[in-house]
Design a protein around this motif. Structure first.
Motif, PDB file in Angstrom:
ATOM      1  N   ILE A 157       1.048  -0.888  -0.040  1.00 47.87           N
ATOM      2  CA  ILE A 157      -0.106  -0.286  -0.129  1.00 47.87           C
ATOM      3  C   ILE A 157       0.846   1.269   0.258  1.00 47.87           C
ATOM      4  O   ILE A 157       1.722   1.557   1.214  1.00 47.87           O
ATOM      5  N   ASN A 158       1.136   2.212  -0.674  1.00 44.65           N
ATOM      6  CA  ASN A 158       1.560   3.418  -1.416  1.00 44.65           C
ATOM      7  C   ASN A 158       1.026   4.366  -0.366  1.00 44.65           C
ATOM      8  O   ASN A 158      -0.062   4.450  -0.783  1.00 44.65           O
ATOM      9  N   ALA A 212      -5.467   7.351  -1.467  1.00 41.92           N
ATOM     10  CA  ALA A 212      -6.481   7.681  -1.266  1.00 41.92           C
ATOM     11  C   ALA A 212      -7.450   6.861  -3.130  1.00 41.92           C
ATOM     12  O   ALA A 212      -8.685   6.995  -3.144  1.00 41.92           O
ATOM     13  N   LYS A 213      -6.769   7.190  -3.984  1.00 43.07           N
ATOM     14  CA  LYS A 213      -7.170   5.798  -5.069  1.00 43.07           C
ATOM     15  C   LYS A 213      -6.814   4.724  -5.082  1.00 43.07           C
ATOM     16  O   LYS A 213      -7.376   3.696  -5.963  1.00 43.07           O
ATOM     17  N   ALA A 240      -8.282   0.822  -4.442  1.00 42.98           N
ATOM     18  CA  ALA A 240      -9.590   0.233  -4.766  1.00 42.98           C
ATOM     19  C   ALA A 240     -10.787  -0.300  -3.526  1.00 42.98           C
ATOM     20  O   ALA A 240     -11.704   0.217  -3.521  1.00 42.98           O
ATOM     21  N   SER A 241      -9.826  -0.736  -2.628  1.00 49.14           N
ATOM     22  CA  SER A 241      -9.946  -1.134  -0.979  1.00 49.14           C
ATOM     23  C   SER A 241     -10.421  -0.197  -0.126  1.00 49.14           C
ATOM     24  O   SER A 241     -11.310  -0.379   0.540  1.00 49.14           O
ATOM     25  N   LEU A 242      -8.992   0.832  -0.062  1.00 49.48           N
ATOM     26  CA  LEU A 242      -9.643   1.421   1.062  1.00 49.48           C
ATOM     27  C   LEU A 242     -10.273   3.457   0.662  1.00 49.48           C
ATOM     28  O   LEU A 242     -10.624   4.047   1.049  1.00 49.48           O
ATOM     29  N   GLY A 243      -9.764   4.183  -1.126  1.00 44.54           N
ATOM     30  CA  GLY A 243     -10.577   5.208  -1.677  1.00 44.54           C
ATOM     31  C   GLY A 243     -11.245   5.548  -1.036  1.00 44.54           C
ATOM     32  O   GLY A 243     -11.327   6.929  -0.055  1.00 44.54           O
ATOM     33  N   HIS A 244     -12.144   4.802  -0.502  1.00 38.21           N
ATOM     34  CA  HIS A 244     -13.987   5.093  -0.421  1.00 38.21           C
ATOM     35  C   HIS A 244     -14.025   4.943   0.924  1.00 38.21           C
ATOM     36  O   HIS A 244     -14.969   5.697   1.572  1.00 38.21           O
ATOM     37  N   ILE A 245     -13.929   4.298   2.169  1.00 37.66           N
ATOM     38  CA  ILE A 245     -13.763   4.456   3.715  1.00 37.66           C
ATOM     39  C   ILE A 245     -13.544   5.936   3.941  1.00 37.66           C
ATOM     40  O   ILE A 245     -12.320   6.458   4.107  1.00 37.66           O
ATOM     41  N   LYS A 246     -13.748   6.153   5.069  1.00 40.37           N
ATOM     42  CA  LYS A 246     -13.978   7.444   5.684  1.00 40.37           C
ATOM     43  C   LYS A 246     -13.474   6.998   7.562  1.00 40.37           C
ATOM     44  O   LYS A 246     -14.293   6.172   7.894  1.00 40.37           O
ATOM     45  N   PHE A 247     -11.600   7.997   7.637  1.00 39.65           N
ATOM     46  CA  PHE A 247     -11.844   6.952   8.403  1.00 39.65           C
ATOM     47  C   PHE A 247     -11.335   8.230   9.840  1.00 39.65           C
ATOM     48  O   PHE A 247     -11.367   9.355   9.486  1.00 39.65           O
ATOM     49  N   ASP A 248     -11.759   8.098  11.550  1.00 41.96           N
ATOM     50  CA  ASP A 248     -11.479   8.733  12.751  1.00 41.96           C
ATOM     51  C   ASP A 248     -10.412   9.271  12.646  1.00 41.96           C
ATOM     52  O   ASP A 248      -9.377   9.937  12.913  1.00 41.96           O
ATOM     53  N   ARG A 249      -8.776   8.497  12.630  1.00 40.54           N
ATOM     54  CA  ARG A 249      -7.811   8.963  12.541  1.00 40.54           C
ATOM     55  C   ARG A 249      -6.923   7.935  11.139  1.00 40.54           C
ATOM     56  O   ARG A 249      -7.121   6.337  10.822  1.00 40.54           O
ATOM     57  N   SER A 256       3.673  15.943   2.057  1.00 39.53           N
ATOM     58  CA  SER A 256       3.196  16.266   0.958  1.00 39.53           C
ATOM     59  C   SER A 256       1.733  15.371   0.902  1.00 39.53           C
ATOM     60  O   SER A 256       1.037  15.953   0.461  1.00 39.53           O
ATOM     61  N   LEU A 257       2.028  13.919  -0.536  1.00 38.94           N
ATOM     62  CA  LEU A 257       1.179  13.206  -0.973  1.00 38.94           C
ATOM     63  C   LEU A 257       0.862  12.528  -0.334  1.00 38.94           C
ATOM     64  O   LEU A 257      -0.446  12.548  -0.507  1.00 38.94           O
ATOM     65  N   PHE A 258       1.363  12.650   1.173  1.00 39.86           N
ATOM     66  CA  PHE A 258       0.432  11.594   1.971  1.00 39.86           C
ATOM     67  C   PHE A 258      -0.625  12.077   2.330  1.00 39.86           C
ATOM     68  O   PHE A 258      -1.666  11.825   2.755  1.00 39.86           O
ATOM     69  N   MET A 259      -0.299  13.492   2.993  1.00 44.46           N
ATOM     70  CA  MET A 259      -0.755  14.662   3.390  1.00 44.46           C
ATOM     71  C   MET A 259      -2.578  14.944   2.356  1.00 44.46           C
ATOM     72  O   MET A 259      -4.091  14.919   2.636  1.00 44.46           O
ATOM     73  N   LYS A 260      -2.279  15.659   1.287  1.00 45.61           N
ATOM     74  CA  LYS A 260      -3.204  14.860   0.090  1.00 45.61           C
ATOM     75  C   LYS A 260      -4.040  14.260  -0.217  1.00 45.61           C
ATOM     76  O   LYS A 260      -5.419  14.364  -0.258  1.00 45.61           O
ATOM     77  N   ASN A 261      -3.930  12.382   0.365  1.00 41.15           N
ATOM     78  CA  ASN A 261      -4.299  11.007  -0.147  1.00 41.15           C
ATOM     79  C   ASN A 261      -5.332  11.647   1.831  1.00 41.15           C
ATOM     80  O   ASN A 261      -6.928  11.380   1.559  1.00 41.15           O
ATOM     81  N   ALA A 262      -4.355  11.583   2.403  1.00 40.04           N
ATOM     82  CA  ALA A 262      -5.515  11.218   3.631  1.00 40.04           C
ATOM     83  C   ALA A 262      -6.873  11.817   4.348  1.00 40.04           C
ATOM     84  O   ALA A 262      -7.180  12.056   4.291  1.00 40.04           O
ATOM     85  N   LYS A 263      -6.230  13.625   3.653  1.00 42.95           N
ATOM     86  CA  LYS A 263      -7.352  14.643   3.926  1.00 42.95           C
ATOM     87  C   LYS A 263      -8.181  14.038   3.219  1.00 42.95           C
ATOM     88  O   LYS A 263      -9.921  14.134   3.507  1.00 42.95           O
ATOM     89  N   GLU A 264      -8.533  13.394   1.871  1.00 42.92           N
ATOM     90  CA  GLU A 264      -9.634  12.568   0.948  1.00 42.92           C
ATOM     91  C   GLU A 264     -10.699  11.692   1.654  1.00 42.92           C
ATOM     92  O   GLU A 264     -11.449  11.308   1.316  1.00 42.92           O
ATOM     93  N   MET A 265      -9.195  11.047   2.935  1.00 40.55           N
ATOM     94  CA  MET A 265     -10.442   9.774   3.620  1.00 40.55           C
ATOM     95  C   MET A 265     -10.450  10.508   4.898  1.00 40.55           C
ATOM     96  O   MET A 265     -10.967   9.232   5.470  1.00 40.55           O
TER      97      MET A 265
END
Length: 346
Positions: free
Chosen positions: A217-218, A223-224, A226-235, A263-272
């Motif tokens: 998992i990169n 955020a893209k 297939a199995s994780l991108g649609h999930i919303k996390f609390d932490r 920076s790229l991690f933050m950009k993706n994590a924000k969407e989740m």
């Protein structure tokens, strides 16, 4: 006034009215005597027994003496009218049913602390609830809130960039049951087993408690996924992100690689993130690490700093700070902080 008191008042008024009706009826149809007697009236195969003389205390409870008949009567045929007889019978039954004339039952004595503890043990342990065996035969508590430092078992937690999965295993062990945890690493299972002695046992501890483990998992593209991108996390947690060792590159080039990773991690994590969710980055604060400017990067991605607290490895029993590129040695994570970021409030 309680329901029992209200019923009592109503019955008193009804009895007063019936007493007046009874007095008028007996004045016209009955003979009197100076001796109190028990009267039996048969009416439509119903036998109604009316006791004319009662104890003074009982009379005070049911009717007002000033409104009661002054004489004691023997009822003789003709019998009581049917409606009056039925009314009296219903009142007597009601009094016996609700127990207005009975003394209130004494409250049960409070149980001793020893008995309370014994009852809880029989019911399955602590106040948190009952226990059960999960699919892996691990005894776990149900619906009991459990915490470790910034995290609890009610939060949906995603961990990225795990080394030997010791941090995820620490959370799972603290929670007892971990279906709320998804722990991921960039490395393959084979790489982990080859390079980290305790990786396999840590992963097993997570899965035994219903946690999920994923490899390959990169963190910069989650955020893209297939199995994780649609999930919303609390932490969403990334402990000590590090882009690698580059001995042939300049300091500025290496710094750019580290900053780009975060920076790229933050950009993706924000969407989740859930609405009140948080991104946690634990990061060293000395030397060149202070040049990463984690807070300014977060702000550029629409994140706000909630809190920055000192990271203490001892707060997470069993956690080992492993290098992410092989080797089973631990690196010194002191001094460091955990930065907590949330969505900016508009």
């Amino acid at each position: 006034m309680g329901m029992g008191g209200l019923i009592k008042v109503i019955l008193q008024n009804v009895m007063r009215y019936l007493s007046e009706e009874l007095e008028e009826y007996c004045a016209n149809n009955c003979t009197t005597t100076s001796q109190p007697q028990v009267v039996v009236a048969n009416n439509s195969s119903q036998e109604i027994i009316i006791i004319q003389q009662q104890e003074e205390e009982e009379e005070e409870e049911i009717i007002d003496h000033h409104d009661s008949p002054q004489n004691n009567y023997i009822m003789s045929p003709p019998p009581l009218p049917l409606d009056l007889a039925q009314a009296l019978e219903e009142i007597i039954d009601t009094i016996n049913t609700i127990g207005i004339l009975k003394p209130a039952a004494a409250a049960p004595a409070p149980a001793s602390s020893g008995k309370i503890k014994e009852q809880r043990q029989r019911q399955g342990g602590s106040r948190g609830g009952k226990k059960r065996k999960n699919n892996n035969n691990v005894d776990v508590a149900i619906n009991e809130l459990k915490r470790i430092k910034h995290y609890n078992n009610q939060q949906k937690i995603l961990l990225v960039g795990e080394g030997d999965f010791s941090f995820s295993a620490c959370l799972a062990l603290a929670f007892g049951r971990a279906p709320n945890i998804i722990a991921t690493s960039l490395n393959s299972k084979e790489f982990l087993e080859k390079n980290y002695e305790k990786a396999a046992s840590n992963i097993e501890n997570i899965r035994m408690r219903d946690g999920k483990v994923m490899h390959g998992i990169n963190a910069t593209k989650i955020a893209k996924h297939a199995s994780l991108g649609h999930i919303k996390f609390d932490r969403i947690i990334f402990n000590f992100p590090f882009a690698g060792f580059f001995t042939n590159l300049s300091h500025e080039s290496v710094l750019r690689r580290h900053r780009r990773l975060v920076s790229l991690f933050m950009k993706n994590a924000k969407e989740m993130l859930s609405e009140d969710g948080e991104i946690h980055i634990s990061h060293k604060t000395n030397g060149s690490h202070s040049e990463w400017n984690v807070e300014s990067m977060a702000s550029s991605h629409g994140l706000r700093l909630i809190q920055a607290v000192k990271f203490k490895q001892r707060d997470y029993p069993g956690y080992n700070t492993k290098y992410g590129f092989g080797g089973d040695q631990n690196f010194n994570c002191n001094p460091s902080k955990t930065y907590k970021f949330g969505l900016k409030i508009n």
